[in-house]
Motif scaffolding. Structure first.
Motif, PDB file in Angstrom:
ATOM      1  N   ALA C  50      47.205  81.190 -44.227  1.00 55.96           N
ATOM      2  CA  ALA C  50      48.456  81.681 -44.205  1.00 55.96           C
ATOM      3  C   ALA C  50      49.192  81.791 -42.839  1.00 55.96           C
ATOM      4  CB  ALA C  50      47.738  83.060 -43.934  1.00 55.96           C
ATOM      5  N   VAL C  51      50.827  81.980 -43.193  1.00 60.40           N
ATOM      6  CA  VAL C  51      51.703  82.584 -42.121  1.00 60.40           C
ATOM      7  C   VAL C  51      51.991  83.806 -42.364  1.00 60.40           C
ATOM      8  CG1 VAL C  51      51.822  79.658 -42.215  1.00 60.40           C
ATOM      9  CG2 VAL C  51      53.565  81.784 -43.366  1.00 60.40           C
ATOM     10  N   CYS C  52      52.917  84.592 -41.454  1.00 60.23           N
ATOM     11  CA  CYS C  52      53.075  85.596 -41.188  1.00 60.23           C
ATOM     12  C   CYS C  52      54.351  85.945 -39.171  1.00 60.23           C
ATOM     13  CB  CYS C  52      52.359  86.603 -40.774  1.00 60.23           C
ATOM     14  SG  CYS C  52      50.865  86.807 -39.819  1.00 60.23           S
ATOM     15  N   GLY C  53      54.794  86.532 -39.418  1.00 61.86           N
ATOM     16  CA  GLY C  53      55.957  87.087 -38.415  1.00 61.86           C
ATOM     17  C   GLY C  53      55.823  88.360 -37.467  1.00 61.86           C
ATOM     18  N   ASP C  54      54.418  87.887 -37.418  1.00 60.12           N
ATOM     19  CA  ASP C  54      53.633  89.084 -36.571  1.00 60.12           C
ATOM     20  C   ASP C  54      52.558  88.831 -36.241  1.00 60.12           C
ATOM     21  OD1 ASP C  54      53.270  91.657 -35.287  1.00 60.12           O
ATOM     22  OD2 ASP C  54      53.685  92.721 -37.268  1.00 60.12           O
ATOM     23  N   GLY C  55      52.525  88.837 -34.257  1.00 60.06           N
ATOM     24  CA  GLY C  55      51.268  88.372 -34.152  1.00 60.06           C
ATOM     25  C   GLY C  55      50.159  89.923 -34.374  1.00 60.06           C
ATOM     26  N   THR C  75      55.331  88.005 -22.734  1.00 60.58           N
ATOM     27  CA  THR C  75      53.916  88.505 -24.263  1.00 60.58           C
ATOM     28  C   THR C  75      53.277  88.062 -24.534  1.00 60.58           C
ATOM     29  OG1 THR C  75      53.902  86.716 -24.931  1.00 60.58           O
ATOM     30  CG2 THR C  75      55.702  88.635 -26.244  1.00 60.58           C
ATOM     31  N   HIS C  76      52.326  86.994 -23.216  1.00 58.76           N
ATOM     32  CA  HIS C  76      50.661  86.812 -22.795  1.00 58.76           C
ATOM     33  C   HIS C  76      50.266  87.973 -23.041  1.00 58.76           C
ATOM     34  CE1 HIS C  76      51.424  82.021 -21.470  1.00 58.76           C
ATOM     35  NE2 HIS C  76      51.695  83.037 -22.912  1.00 58.76           N
ATOM     36  N   PHE C  77      50.452  89.426 -21.486  1.00 58.73           N
ATOM     37  CA  PHE C  77      49.826  89.992 -21.703  1.00 58.73           C
ATOM     38  C   PHE C  77      49.125  90.465 -22.889  1.00 58.73           C
ATOM     39  CE2 PHE C  77      49.268  94.242 -20.147  1.00 58.73           C
ATOM     40  CZ  PHE C  77      47.981  94.814 -19.530  1.00 58.73           C
ATOM     41  N   ALA C  82      45.660  92.985 -26.893  1.00 55.15           N
ATOM     42  CA  ALA C  82      45.476  93.823 -28.125  1.00 55.15           C
ATOM     43  C   ALA C  82      44.620  93.042 -28.854  1.00 55.15           C
ATOM     44  CB  ALA C  82      46.439  93.755 -28.738  1.00 55.15           C
ATOM     45  N   ALA C  83      44.448  91.861 -28.400  1.00 60.25           N
ATOM     46  CA  ALA C  83      43.386  90.995 -29.033  1.00 60.25           C
ATOM     47  C   ALA C  83      41.489  91.471 -28.601  1.00 60.25           C
ATOM     48  CB  ALA C  83      43.795  89.702 -28.926  1.00 60.25           C
ATOM     49  N   VAL C  84      41.917  91.143 -27.651  1.00 63.48           N
ATOM     50  CA  VAL C  84      40.061  91.469 -26.212  1.00 63.48           C
ATOM     51  C   VAL C  84      40.544  92.737 -26.896  1.00 63.48           C
ATOM     52  CG1 VAL C  84      39.795  91.714 -24.340  1.00 63.48           C
ATOM     53  CG2 VAL C  84      40.999  89.540 -25.257  1.00 63.48           C
ATOM     54  N   GLU C  85      41.004  93.601 -26.641  1.00 61.87           N
ATOM     55  CA  GLU C  85      40.266  94.688 -27.645  1.00 61.87           C
ATOM     56  C   GLU C  85      40.099  95.379 -29.429  1.00 61.87           C
ATOM     57  OE1 GLU C  85      43.903  97.849 -25.943  1.00 61.87           O
ATOM     58  OE2 GLU C  85      43.039  97.762 -24.053  1.00 61.87           O
ATOM     59  N   ARG C  86      39.838  94.534 -29.773  1.00 64.67           N
ATOM     60  CA  ARG C  86      40.264  94.165 -30.609  1.00 64.67           C
ATOM     61  C   ARG C  86      39.207  93.211 -30.279  1.00 64.67           C
ATOM     62  NH1 ARG C  86      40.556  96.720 -36.059  1.00 64.67           N
ATOM     63  NH2 ARG C  86      40.567  94.506 -37.197  1.00 64.67           N
ATOM     64  N   GLY C  87      38.190  93.413 -29.741  1.00 65.74           N
ATOM     65  CA  GLY C  87      36.995  92.317 -29.524  1.00 65.74           C
ATOM     66  C   GLY C  87      37.041  90.641 -29.933  1.00 65.74           C
ATOM     67  N   LYS C  88      38.262  90.257 -29.838  1.00 70.24           N
ATOM     68  CA  LYS C  88      38.774  89.261 -30.486  1.00 70.24           C
ATOM     69  C   LYS C  88      38.376  88.225 -29.277  1.00 70.24           C
ATOM     70  CE  LYS C  88      40.024  90.605 -34.413  1.00 70.24           C
ATOM     71  NZ  LYS C  88      39.816  90.281 -35.261  1.00 70.24           N
ATOM     72  N   HIS C  89      37.504  86.729 -29.423  1.00 71.39           N
ATOM     73  CA  HIS C  89      37.641  85.652 -27.909  1.00 71.39           C
ATOM     74  C   HIS C  89      39.443  85.250 -28.057  1.00 71.39           C
ATOM     75  CE1 HIS C  89      33.458  85.913 -28.316  1.00 71.39           C
ATOM     76  NE2 HIS C  89      33.519  85.548 -29.677  1.00 71.39           N
ATOM     77  N   VAL C  90      39.643  85.415 -26.818  1.00 70.00           N
ATOM     78  CA  VAL C  90      40.770  84.382 -27.020  1.00 70.00           C
ATOM     79  C   VAL C  90      41.226  83.565 -25.861  1.00 70.00           C
ATOM     80  CG1 VAL C  90      43.328  85.422 -25.707  1.00 70.00           C
ATOM     81  CG2 VAL C  90      41.754  87.324 -26.927  1.00 70.00           C
ATOM     82  N   LEU C  91      41.940  82.399 -26.565  1.00 65.67           N
ATOM     83  CA  LEU C  91      43.065  81.349 -25.930  1.00 65.67           C
ATOM     84  C   LEU C  91      44.226  81.418 -25.666  1.00 65.67           C
ATOM     85  CD1 LEU C  91      42.369  77.916 -24.640  1.00 65.67           C
ATOM     86  CD2 LEU C  91      42.437  77.561 -26.904  1.00 65.67           C
ATOM     87  N   ILE C  92      44.072  81.220 -24.351  1.00 67.48           N
ATOM     88  CA  ILE C  92      46.095  81.262 -24.004  1.00 67.48           C
ATOM     89  C   ILE C  92      46.172  80.383 -23.319  1.00 67.48           C
ATOM     90  CG2 ILE C  92      47.454  83.038 -22.783  1.00 67.48           C
ATOM     91  CD1 ILE C  92      45.802  85.152 -22.342  1.00 67.48           C
ATOM     92  N   GLU C  93      47.497  79.921 -23.733  1.00 70.70           N
ATOM     93  CA  GLU C  93      48.622  78.940 -23.214  1.00 70.70           C
ATOM     94  C   GLU C  93      48.586  79.346 -21.765  1.00 70.70           C
ATOM     95  OE1 GLU C  93      52.674  78.445 -24.907  1.00 70.70           O
ATOM     96  OE2 GLU C  93      52.568  76.711 -23.694  1.00 70.70           O
ATOM     97  N   LYS C  94      49.394  78.625 -21.169  1.00 72.72           N
ATOM     98  CA  LYS C  94      48.919  78.284 -19.475  1.00 72.72           C
ATOM     99  C   LYS C  94      50.388  79.051 -19.038  1.00 72.72           C
ATOM    100  CE  LYS C  94      51.754  74.966 -18.805  1.00 72.72           C
ATOM    101  NZ  LYS C  94      53.354  75.403 -19.011  1.00 72.72           N
TER     102      LYS C  94
END
Lengths: 336, 336, 336, 336
Positions: C50-55, C75-77, C82-94
């Protein structure tokens, strides 16, 4: 939209599949490979494309307009013959066939069935090689004197053919594209190192009537990877190093002038390592294989011969066959 | 103290003179050259050394024990013959002579007159080449499979000999030193580019009974300078790049194992570009020519054969002559 | 099976998508990008995703276990928060975030929500870098003296950050992995060439208490691509050249011994260009990013910290921030 | 005929002696060195030239017109001062003196005594460097943006000065010749590795009022020899690699255009590794030092200032001294 089926998903097939999938006007409909592992790999990368184990059944499909063949050399002829007879356009991985007779038969059959038969001489579509051709055409190099090519690495030994059929096919196709004069003879030497049943190190010399000399060193048994071609002209010389990431073609402004009568003066000119500037032209960096698939589609749609048509494929196979004959005859010079 | 006279102060002579002047136990007494310019250059660099225009008068001097010859190839035989007949020890720039007959005659004459006859196969004294010999002797490379040599640059065209006599003489002398097996045949191809009367680009193939193959590319007409030799062994392979300032010899821990029955496994091993570590051994960096002049003096004093004796010189000339014959016979394989 | 959504399909996103698609145990379920062109590209390459325009909408999905973020730094922070607060595991580009405060806040939040927060310090997973770490651990290099890094090319100028945040982030993450000692200060100089509003050429120096010195040259404005790191040890030194296709790591057996009392002897040792052998070890050639995605999945499944955890991300961001402060303060040394 | 005495026959002295001996209009009359070994070496190479152990006695000789000084840095000032006071013309190995005060005093004294005082900034006479100056003058590079220099190898540690005084002196003299703008400040960092009392790895940054930035990396502790300078201009950029035997200067036709408003288009332009041709101009290959000795003689005879006059020597010493001050002040930016 041209519907295409690909036979062979081993070493080269995945590259063809990727480029076919991204070529506008093409629908990659099916992939065949005899190995279950390779079929799985194809299915993972190309979701939605049908996979099967049998090239024949793929050739039999009515919905396919064209067949791309990337299988071992020995199968090129039967697969291509069957496809052309079914009226399919055919693109075959180099070399076109395993013998001159087979190559010529395919060319004749394609003419008769009025389909496009194209050989994937990939390097002819390479930005560096096309630029070299432009340099020749512009007269910048002057009269051409020699071509020296080295294509060696620690490579995959092949069971069904020697290193000449595997590697020199590339370089002979480049020579066929660059040099307008036609060869008159071929000689070759090689060694089947370490008890292997095929030559893994070989040298091929191609002779021309006008004194131009082309020489090819190919090896599966070199500790380092080299892909270098030197082309010497009366006005300028160039080195094409395909392993150089940024400056693949270097043109040296080195002229050799034999009109000089004064020996001391000639000594002055020639003894210097470089007598002029060098430049490395900007090259088209698009992937050559994307131009190969584009050319295949365009020549089908425009009902014209592709740049690397059956005739080019036949010429290269004729040289390979002559080299093989020379190899079996102690390096004797074989007319072509 | 050995009194030495040098004949020839052109390209190589100054290097010999400099090394002779710095060799302990040597007195460089006289230098002969036919060119007044070169005599002036010699006099400026070597104050106190007698200069003359005539090799013969130098050979005639009673106070000289040894003669070093660095003149054009055609004069090697008459000068060396005269010097040996006068009882002088002789060191000759490579190749020993312009024909096998002349080389053998010089060897026989030196034996008869009991003088030292040495050929300046400089590269045999090079730290890189001696290290390669040690690697072969240690068994590190395993059974040897092939030797491939490239020695090309934009060089001084010579009027009296082709590029094989000029450049391949170096590489054949290296091969003669490294490879214990003796060649059985030689073939050669070349081209006399641009209307010049001598071949300026040539390829020489040396055949051995056991399948080992040696190949030499030499050229005066290349836009870049290359001095590279690959030596492939069953256990390891090496590349000797003489233009690399710091890592001339690279040894690759690449083994080729044909015992593997599983094709997939073999594919895994061979398809990778390098399968083991590489290392570049530390080399003796002394100037090779200083070891040449040292060896000349030592073998005179110790009344023993030098490392590069007449026999080595004869073997190399025999290969050069066979290559020349092949060149005139369309690349036919010539037994040696 | 871990369901993953990817936000950002610009420069680095396609590489992450490709590796996620091929990582066992992962289902790449959705890709978000603000650009329609990039969404089309994603849809073509990854049929069925699935693709969408909105993170944000992607973060809101309940079926996704983890979010991978490959968007502009600013936009990293907010996305990661938001993702961590939703309980998601997160991998972020350096780099992990655009400021030390943001990086630390993300780390604390992930701890609180008990999710995996990982930064994609890709080079830490590179075969060359891991091999260098092994060489350090083995003691082969001896006490470490300095690290010198060059990462320059003609690169994409970025609007929202300077070349230090873009390129030095890589090298500082390598240093963070290799060097156990912690920096005490950072200084930086740079120039915003050609009227651009961001520094495109910069130098960063990292100071350590024990005298070890690390220096980084980064540039978007170099005519050639260089990726070279030198690491000097008391026993041996190495050069890691990431542009070298076959020998990325070269270890030089050069020791510097200051115990020698005799000045002449020391001169003898040091004046030689190389005093020992060099070797280039065989490296793991797997794509580093495939190990990054593997580590992300493994650390989620094993409920452990990843190798490049939030702490590593925070340390690198702290250095980047200090470099930025120094840049604005005339190169003043900034404690960290 | 100018009679010249040379003081110092250690590392650089023999090169000066050889070039002096071959410079027309020069008579190399005497060589002084404190070491008996070095005096013997001088006598062997230069038969007929007087040798002595004492620079002072050589300065005292009335028959000498000029003195060439190639001694340790700490002796430059007293020897040069004595020679100038005796009315001798003086050529001094770089750097001119060990402090700005000494350098300025020498300059003033030479003016007063009306003798030629020249510093041997050898690289200013190098064909590559002179060609780069010509490229700048022609406007081919456009406005200059940055200079980045690396001069590292495994070098001879010197007891009486650090690596900046030893190696950066070369690069600062090149910068002084190439860049017309004058520096406003210098900063430097370094490390005295392995307990040695002098910095063996250092970085020097030279700041200019117009934003141009010059940076120098020098090291005696690198495993590989590098001599590379990048010079970035708005129109073109170049790389000068002094270790490259044939193509020392490469000019890249890479322009950076910030007028482009469309971000996508700019991305297209900049993301490509090279956007234009590269060329390597033919260079004057004469030994730079032969032009140094020629310039010394010419400026004496023509009673004019030499290209590398006392003022150039003072400017370079001022930068070296500022770098040293910065090194002792934690890398603080020191105005010059």
């Amino acid at each position: 939209m041209i519907n295409i089926g690909l036979i062979g998903y081993g070493y080269w097939g995945p590259n063809l599949a990727r480029n076919l999938a991204e070529t506008e006007g093409v629908h990659l409909a099916a992939i065949a490979d005899t190995s279950a592992d390779r079929r799985n790999a194809a299915a993972r990368r190309h979701r939605g494309v049908a996979v099967c184990g049998d090239g024949a059944s793929l050739i039999a499909r009515d919905d396919l307009d064209a067949i791309v063949i990337a299988t071992p050399l020995v199968t090129h002829f039967p697969l291509a013959q069957a496809a052309v007879e079914r009226g399919k356009h055919v693109l075959i991985e180099k070399p076109l066939a395993g013998s001159r007779a087979h190559a010529e038969a395919l060319g004749a059959l394609a003419d008769k069935r009025d389909v496009c038969l194209m050989v994937d001489h990939t390097f002819v579509y390479n930005g560096a090689v096309r630029r070299i051709r432009a340099l020749i055409d512009s007269g910048d190099l002057g009269e051409l004197l020699y071509l020296d090519s080295v294509r060696v690495n620690l490579g995959l030994f092949q069971q069904d053919s020697n290193v000449i059929w595997d590697l020199a096919a590339h370089d002979l196709s480049i020579m066929d594209y660059l040099i307008d004069a036609r060869p008159v003879a071929v000689s070759a030497d090689g060694t089947a190192a370490a008890g292997f049943n095929q030559e893994s190190v070989a040298y091929v010399t191609v002779h021309f009537a006008n004194g131009f000399l082309a020489h090819f060193h190919v090896s599966w048994l070199a500790p380092v990877k080299m892909r270098q071609m030197m082309l010497g002209g009366q006005q300028r010389m160039l080195v094409y190093d395909d392993t150089n990431p940024s400056e693949k073609v270097r043109v040296y402004d080195n002229g050799v002038d034999f009109d000089v009568k004064d020996d001391e003066a000639r000594r002055q000119i020639l003894i210097s390592y470089r007598t002029g500037d060098m430049y490395a032209p900007k090259l088209d960096r698009r992937e050559a294989l994307s131009l190969v698939t584009r050319e295949f589609v365009d020549s089908i749609e425009q009902r014209r011969a592709p740049l690397t048509d059956a005739a080019a494929g036949i010429r290269v196979v004729a040289l390979l066959e002559a080299a093989e004959v020379s190899l079996r005859a102690q390096g004797k010079r074989i007319p072509v």
